[in-house]
Design a protein around this motif. Structure first.
Motif, PDB file in Angstrom:
ATOM      1  N   ILE A  71       0.802  -1.170   0.003  1.00 11.48           N
ATOM      2  CA  ILE A  71      -0.076   0.065   0.124  1.00 11.48           C
ATOM      3  C   ILE A  71       0.835   1.142  -0.044  1.00 11.48           C
ATOM      4  O   ILE A  71       0.732   2.248  -0.783  1.00 11.48           O
ATOM      5  N   SER A  72       2.178   1.334   0.945  1.00 10.23           N
ATOM      6  CA  SER A  72       2.763   2.369   0.893  1.00 10.23           C
ATOM      7  C   SER A  72       4.002   2.454  -0.316  1.00 10.23           C
ATOM      8  O   SER A  72       4.502   3.488  -0.272  1.00 10.23           O
ATOM      9  N   LEU A  73       3.904   1.235  -0.911  1.00  8.41           N
ATOM     10  CA  LEU A  73       5.058   1.531  -2.025  1.00  8.41           C
ATOM     11  C   LEU A  73       4.857   2.744  -3.139  1.00  8.41           C
ATOM     12  O   LEU A  73       6.022   3.314  -3.279  1.00  8.41           O
ATOM     13  N   PRO A  74       3.788   3.266  -3.674  1.00  7.61           N
ATOM     14  CA  PRO A  74       3.901   4.209  -4.346  1.00  7.61           C
ATOM     15  C   PRO A  74       4.417   5.642  -3.412  1.00  7.61           C
ATOM     16  O   PRO A  74       5.132   6.290  -4.187  1.00  7.61           O
ATOM     17  N   PHE A  75       3.881   5.797  -2.509  1.00  4.03           N
ATOM     18  CA  PHE A  75       4.563   6.899  -1.721  1.00  4.03           C
ATOM     19  C   PHE A  75       5.680   6.844  -1.167  1.00  4.03           C
ATOM     20  O   PHE A  75       6.532   7.922  -1.294  1.00  4.03           O
ATOM     21  N   SER A  76       6.338   5.694  -0.759  1.00  2.00           N
ATOM     22  CA  SER A  76       7.575   5.710  -0.457  1.00  2.00           C
ATOM     23  C   SER A  76       8.562   5.675  -1.640  1.00  2.00           C
ATOM     24  O   SER A  76       9.713   5.990  -1.685  1.00  2.00           O
ATOM     25  N   ALA A  77       8.129   5.319  -3.113  1.00  2.00           N
ATOM     26  CA  ALA A  77       8.661   5.326  -4.202  1.00  2.00           C
ATOM     27  C   ALA A  77       9.024   7.052  -4.343  1.00  2.00           C
ATOM     28  O   ALA A  77       9.982   7.433  -5.040  1.00  2.00           O
ATOM     29  N   LEU A  78       7.711   7.733  -4.315  1.00  2.66           N
ATOM     30  CA  LEU A  78       7.836   9.247  -4.626  1.00  2.66           C
ATOM     31  C   LEU A  78       8.944   9.797  -3.534  1.00  2.66           C
ATOM     32  O   LEU A  78       9.661  10.912  -3.893  1.00  2.66           O
ATOM     33  N   GLY A  79       8.974   9.460  -2.484  1.00  2.00           N
ATOM     34  CA  GLY A  79       9.672  10.013  -1.331  1.00  2.00           C
ATOM     35  C   GLY A  79      11.117   9.166  -1.526  1.00  2.00           C
ATOM     36  O   GLY A  79      12.097   9.774  -0.433  1.00  2.00           O
ATOM     37  N   ALA A  85      11.411   1.603   3.769  1.00  2.00           N
ATOM     38  CA  ALA A  85      10.103   0.848   4.147  1.00  2.00           C
ATOM     39  C   ALA A  85      10.039  -0.500   4.018  1.00  2.00           C
ATOM     40  O   ALA A  85       9.463  -1.230   4.836  1.00  2.00           O
ATOM     41  N   THR A  86      10.953  -1.152   3.120  1.00  2.00           N
ATOM     42  CA  THR A  86      11.053  -2.416   2.980  1.00  2.00           C
ATOM     43  C   THR A  86      11.719  -3.125   4.275  1.00  2.00           C
ATOM     44  O   THR A  86      11.456  -4.197   4.611  1.00  2.00           O
ATOM     45  N   GLN A  87      12.794  -2.643   4.496  1.00  2.00           N
ATOM     46  CA  GLN A  87      13.615  -2.929   5.969  1.00  2.00           C
ATOM     47  C   GLN A  87      12.664  -2.947   7.169  1.00  2.00           C
ATOM     48  O   GLN A  87      12.340  -4.080   7.748  1.00  2.00           O
TER      49      GLN A  87
END
Length: 108
Positions: A71-79, A85-87
């Protein structure tokens, strides 16, 4: 009248802070000194507790963390923090669940 109300609020706040400090202090000192304790081999009871309760909770935590990671992948990719986040959401729970010895609850 307002002074009495302020005095009560300050008094209650101080009491809550003092109680919190007294409750946290023994745990914090033990956590800080943990590296100086000698580690004992885990007992059979600790291994059973780990296998029956902690590991299943770790599996659920890994699965839930993976869902939130997706769910957070698009936001963490932008940031630009997908590695962090993966860790935090996937690798740490998975390592705690699957990589440590049975009955050993220390973070290494």
């Amino acid at each position: 009248m307002e002074e009495e109300i302020m005095f009560r609020i300050v008094k209650k706040s101080l009491a809550i802070c003092m109680i919190s400090i007294l409750l946290i202090a023994p745990w914090a000192s033990t956590a800080l000194a943990e590296e100086y304790f000698e580690r004992e081999d885990p007992s059979g009871g600790m291994m059973i507790y780990d296998m029956c309760l902690v590991r299943p909770i770790g599996i659920v935590a890994t699965a839930v963390g993976s869902v939130f990671w997706v769910i957070s992948l698009p936001f963490s990719a932008l940031g630009d923090n997908t590695d962090e986040a993966t860790q935090a959401l996937v690798k740490d729970p998975a390592a705690y669940t699957f990589s440590r010895p049975l009955g050993d609850f220390s973070k290494r």
